[in-house]
Design an enzyme around this catalytic site. Structure first.
Site: not given
Ligand code: NAP
Ligand code: F7E
Length: 321
Positions: A123, A125, A147
């Site tokens: 990801s 992120e 996460y």
């Protein structure tokens, strides 16, 4: 006939990937967790074309069994606890699913079908607070949530099993991808669903968090093509996938509300409860490697994506009324 095993097949992206692989003539297996009520809405239209196997990323034995039963040529690991705010409330569970779950999946493949090609849903992120913009495969990671941290582990264990055991493992570092099937708590869908509700007289305000956050939003249906292409190459590698355009949450509201003939300023209110302990202010992809090597490019613009989601939410809610 090629065989594929998809974890997270009931999720947004898993459902599009399953459709793509069924269309390509694959025999598709999907890993699902047992629930007291079945949650198959996103794959209900293809249930007769796929085989579901019960299993859980928390349970090593069930993953070994799933690989044994499906004997896959390709494994797509899309299952995860994927909602960033929940990762602060349940950081340990998030790590179990989103990091150690990857190792469990890799161990199952190493033991039962070592030559299967493996895709890990990494990801953007992971880039978090990086200074570099846009972000590519060489950009340093600085995750800003449990996460994001969990995904960094998943990324590196995928690379490590490639290097340690010569496995065909790829990381797709995907930027935000959305669709009418996006979960209702993610910001795009939260906005398009609220626009539909307001338009149909079912709501009169929308509470949001940080309106200045900026993301690179693309269409999930485009991104699963990139995912599949990664596993069709001669060599395993890692790829950044995104549109290369960045928009703020405020712009998202402007596009969604004005498409329905509304002014977002009349309805949107900021509620600090939706602010995050640590925010990712802006992310934008440099996916030139994927464009060159995979020949991939997105086909749906930001405006088309948001309008598609507003249309779908209005249609769905009209039928419910
Ligand atoms: P999603 O809609 O939240 O779907 C997550 C899937 O994971 C669901 O099928 C869920 O099953 C399954 N799952 C969760 N925990 C599990 C467990 N312990 N065992 C087995 N299955 C489990 O997520 P998405 O948007 O499709 O994203 C797919 C993947 O890409 C995720 O790994 C996500 O972190 C990653 N990713 C997403 C984006 C994005 O913008 N969408 C960007 C980059 C990376 P249930 O239906 O049973 O809950
Ligand atoms: O937030 C801001 C929020 O929850 C986007 C996941 O698929 O993409 C997703 O993660 C931005 C953030 O997605 C609200 O603060 C403002 O800056 O839609 P989101 P995300 O956190 O970017 C990545 C690539 C993944 O890998 C993840 O799995 O929007 N924002 N107000 C809000 N966000 C939400 N959810 N709700 C609000 O009210």
């Amino acid at each position: 006939m090629k065989k594929a095993l998809i974890t997270g097949i009931t999720g947004q992206t898993g459902s599009y990937l399953a459709e793509l692989l069924v269309d390509k003539g694959y025999k598709v297996f999907g890993l699902i967790r047992r629930a007291s009520v079945e949650r198959h809405e996103r794959i209900s239209h293809i249930l007769d074309k796929i085989t579901l196997l019960q299993g859980d990323l928390l349970d090593q034995y069930s993953l070994i069994e799933a690989v044994k039963k499906s004997n896959p040529d390709e494994v797509y690991n899309l299952a995860a606890q994927s909602f960033v705010p929940t990762s602060w409330n349940q950081p340990v569970l998030t790590a179990e699913f989103t990091s150690v779950g990857v190792t469990r999946m890799l161990e199952a493949i190493r033991l039962m079908k070592k030559d299967a090609k493996f895709y890990q849903a990494s990801s953007s992120e992971m880039f978090g607070a990086t200074e570099e913009s846009p972000q590519n495969e060489r950009t340093r990671f600085h995750p800003r949530s449990p996460y994001g941290v969990a995904k960094v582990y998943g990324y590196w264990i995928t690379v490590n099993y490639r290097e340690s055991y010569d496995m065909f493992n790829c990381n797709g570092i995907l930027f935000n991808h959305e669709s009418p099937r996006r979960g209702l708590e993610f910001v795009t869908r939260k906005v398009t669903n609220a626009v539909a509700m307001i338009k149909l007289g079912m709501a009169d305000e929308l509470l949001l968090g940080n309106l200045e956050a900026r993301r690179d939003w693309g269409f999930a249906g485009d991104y699963v093509k990139a995912i599949w292409l990664m596993l069709q190459q001669d060599k395993p590698d890692d790829y950044v996938i995104g549109t290369g355009e960045m928009h703020s949450v405020k712009e998202l509201c402007e596009v969604a509300f004005s498409y329905a003939g509304l002014n977002y300023e009349d309805y949107v209110k900021v509620d600090k409860a939706f602010y995050r302990p640590a925010e990712v202010d802006k992310l934008m992809a440099d996916s030139s490697k994927a464009r060159k090597v995979l020949g991939w490019k997105p086909s749906v613009s930001f405006k088309e994506l948001i309008e598609m989601m507003v249309d779908a939410d209005i249609e769905r809610l009209k039928n419910k009324k």
